[in-house]
Design an enzyme around this catalytic site. Structure first.
Site, short mmCIF file in Angstrom:
data_model
loop_
_atom_site.label_atom_id
_atom_site.label_comp_id
_atom_site.label_asym_id
_atom_site.label_seq_id
_atom_site.Cartn_x
_atom_site.Cartn_y
_atom_site.Cartn_z
N LEU A 344 0.86 -1.07 0.01
CA LEU A 344 -0.06 0.25 0.28
C LEU A 344 0.82 1.45 -0.76
O LEU A 344 0.58 1.96 -0.63
CB LEU A 344 -0.94 0.00 1.36
CG LEU A 344 -2.18 1.39 0.56
CD1 LEU A 344 -2.83 0.34 -0.01
CD2 LEU A 344 -2.93 1.25 2.47
N LYS A 434 -13.40 -19.66 -10.47
CA LYS A 434 -13.31 -20.33 -10.02
C LYS A 434 -14.54 -20.51 -8.90
O LYS A 434 -15.12 -21.62 -8.73
CB LYS A 434 -11.72 -20.32 -9.72
CG LYS A 434 -10.84 -20.87 -10.53
CD LYS A 434 -9.93 -20.27 -8.79
CE LYS A 434 -8.25 -20.93 -10.06
NZ LYS A 434 -8.44 -19.85 -11.75
N GLY A 476 0.47 -12.35 -15.37
CA GLY A 476 1.43 -11.26 -14.60
C GLY A 476 0.87 -10.98 -12.77
O GLY A 476 1.28 -10.63 -11.88
#
Length: 649
Positions: A344, A434, A476
């Protein structure tokens, strides 16, 4: 061969050797050093000029001693160096402008000394400097200063070239991009790419030459024809080839031991950079058989402009890209929420540099903490929520179902409830393929989250539009297969594949996030948007091609091992459940899955039971409660298969 050996020896001594110079650590000569060297050259030039004139039996004037004359002329040179900033440029990148500065500095010194010489003559009827000496000295000084710069440029070029692998290349195509690249290579400072010619797919180009280089027809005898040219690489410029053509070209080139390079379209070049820095070895991402997604973002822009946008999981691979893309649409404020402190903080530094005009609020918080989230909603008038915070690694979540409940299910419940409570306009949840007919806890937990936001949409007095976006693997992203394979190849292998027939859908992170933003503006509430992911990719083929692209031979240089399916893993992913139907949208890459929404009260009872079960340490009990909410959840290759057998009995 001797010249090459000498060049490499020079590089080894001055670049890598154990010496005091350590040129590789000296990025450029400091200005004080340039001035010092130029001053030394001026002193040496004076002495050489004196010897030349003295050997001609000329008589020097005696007004000033030889030392005084030299000191005066050198000081004038020094002043000229400062006035015309002959020291300001990088010596190794000297141009005509730098040569012009030297010429002006030398000429100015000559004129100043002549002016002093004749002024003294008119005042005292005698000269201080011998005029032939002044002209000889100016000429020698200029030549010496110029030679110094040429020598530095040449030495830098020798050392740089010795460190770079040189490629004899052909450029694919005969179009504006290809010709512009060829022209750029011919003038490039980095000579690690030597242009040998062009590749054409048309017969009528064969008799033409461009920039003095031949054009070779691509066909069945292509590689035989280029063998005498000792070609070591091929550069594909722009997007002139289709994915199919590119794959065919790459496969044949790799089988002939050629390197493949990519360079973007000419519109993406800038004048400030050397074009060779844009030439990169082709990556597996460039070869996936799918068309790039291009969106009309006018609708996104009008929707996000001047709004407060909350992005959860904002430091993750998907969340951070959503942050970057939203930043381009001029929102009033972007709230970036994540519980990962270091990522962050890194993202905050990046955004301050790349988007200094955008207002950000970086919030270190956890979606599991409802009280903390409520503080965020109370403090900001949030219009849009992009919910990307989730646990996503299948094997890890299969071992820790309690955490999947806490983050993926209850974290979503917290955010969705608060969005409805504070009348957020839109809530866009990032889901996964999924979640369709899930075989693992991760997918089932995301499906449970989908079910909850769909049910919440049906509740009376809810004005928030709850929208779900569902897509497959992103290239990626953290933990994805391509970076994992790259690390294995770099370490010498083996590359590990779970099953020889396993396939997956892939999409780039920017494209996935573009579709998330687009779907968020299209939804009316309650929809599950599924994205056209293109053709699925066989992971075994992916591994083999990545090894070839790295310059190795599969099973010889780098082995591939089958390690068996991981807990909860299935051979193929789906974007739609068996009970779903799809509706088209105005964007051909985005469809709507019509899953029947459940009653909110019924779903809430299930969620409460799952939440209570998660308090225990009994993983089997937790998963059994998830299966009650998600009946299509059938475990595969997992300890939880026992639950499905009991149901069947």
């Amino acid at each position: 061969m001797k010249a090459k050996y000498f060049r490499n020896r020079v590089a080894a001594i001055f670049w890598n050797g154990d010496n005091n110079l350590q040129f590789k650590n000296l990025r450029y000569l400091p200005r004080w050093m340039v001035i010092a060297i130029d001053l030394f050259i001026a002193i040496c030039s004076f002495y050489i000029s004196f010897l030349i004139i003295d050997n001609l039996n000329s008589t020097f004037y005696k007004v000033l001693s030889l030392f005084q004359q030299g000191l005066f002329i050198v000081l004038v040179y020094l002043s000229s160096f400062f006035v015309f900033s002959t020291y300001s440029g990088l010596i190794r990148h000297s141009t005509f402008v730098d040569v012009f500065k030297i010429a002006i500095a030398c000429t100015s010194t000559l004129l100043v000394v002549i002016a002093v010489n004749y002024s003294y003559y008119y005042l005292f009827d005698q000269k201080v400097f011998l005029m032939p000496f002044l002209f000889v000295n100016t000429t020698i000084t200029f030549v010496a200063l110029l030679s110094f710069r040429l020598l530095v440029k040449r030495m830098y070029s020798l050392v740089s070239q010795s460190k770079l692998e040189s490629y004899n290349v052909l450029i694919v195509g005969v179009n504006d991009d290809s010709i512009a690249l060829a022209e750029a290579l011919s003038t490039s400072k980095n000579q690690n790419f030597n242009l040998a010619g062009f590749i054409s797919f048309r017969k009528d180009h064969q008799r033409i030459k461009i920039l003095g280089k031949p054009i070779i027809k691509y066909g069945s005898k292509f590689y035989d024809r280029i063998a005498p040219m000792k070609i070591t690489g091929i550069i594909i410029a722009g997007s002139q080839l289709s994915i199919t053509q590119k794959n065919e070209l790459v496969d044949k080139a790799l089988s002939n031991n050629l390197k493949i390079f990519n360079v973007p379209e000419i519109t993406q070049w800038t004048d400030k950079e050397d074009v060779t820095s844009k030439i990169k070895e082709i990556q597996i991402e460039d070869l996936l058989e799918r068309d790039s997604i291009h969106l009309d973002d006018s609708q996104i822009s009008s929707y996000l402009k001047n709004r407060n946008v909350l992005i959860t999981g904002g430091a993750g691979s998907i969340g951070s890209e959503i942050v970057r893309q939203v930043s381009t649409y001029k929102p009033d404020c972007i709230l970036i929420l994540d519980q990962a402190e270091s990522p962050l903080y890194d993202l905050e530094l990046e955004l301050k540099e790349d988007f200094p005009e955008v207002h950000y609020e970086v919030i270190l918080a956890d979606v599991r903490c409802r009280e903390r989230l409520q503080q965020v909603f109370e403090a900001h008038n949030i219009s849009v929520v992009f919910h990307a915070a989730a646990y996503k690694h299948v094997p890890m979540i299969e071992k820790n179902p309690k955490e999947a409940v806490a983050v993926n299910i209850l974290g979503t419940v917290n955010l969705a409830d608060l969005s409805a409570q504070y009348n957020v306009d839109r809530f866009v949840m990032v889901s996964t393929d999924k979640a369709v007919n899930p075989t693992n806890v991760m997918g089932a937990s995301k499906r449970a989250a989908e079910i909850y936001v769909q049910a919440l949409q049906q509740k009376d007095n809810v004005t928030t539009k709850f929208i779900t976006t569902r897509f497959g693997n992103v290239l990626g992203s953290n933990g994805s297969v391509i970076p994992y394979f790259k690390r294995q190849i770099e370490n010498g292998g083996p590359v590990t594949v779970t099953h020889p027939d396993i396939i997956r859908f892939f999409m780039t992170i920017p494209e996935a996030c573009q579709l998330v933003l687009q779907a968020g503006t299209m939804g009316n509430g309650g929809e599950i948007f599924v994205f056209d992911m293109g053709k699925p990719v066989r992971i075994m083929d992916l591994a083999e091609r990545m090894i070839k692209l790295s310059g190795f031979k599969p099973y010889e240089d780098i082995d591939i091992k089958i390690i068996g399916l991981r807990p909860g893993e299935k051979l193929y992913e789906e974007l739609l459940s068996d009970s779903s139907t799809t509706l088209p949208t105005h964007h051909k890459k985005i469809m709507i899955a019509k899953d029947k929404a459940l009653d909110h009260q019924t779903v809430l009872i299930h969620v409460e039971e799952i939440s209570n079960a998660a308090i225990s340490e009994n993983d089997v009990y937790i998963v059994s409660k998830i299966k009650q909410l998600v009946p299509e959840f059938i475990s595969k290759n997992s300890v939880f298969e026992l639950l499905d057998k009991k149901v069947n009995l």
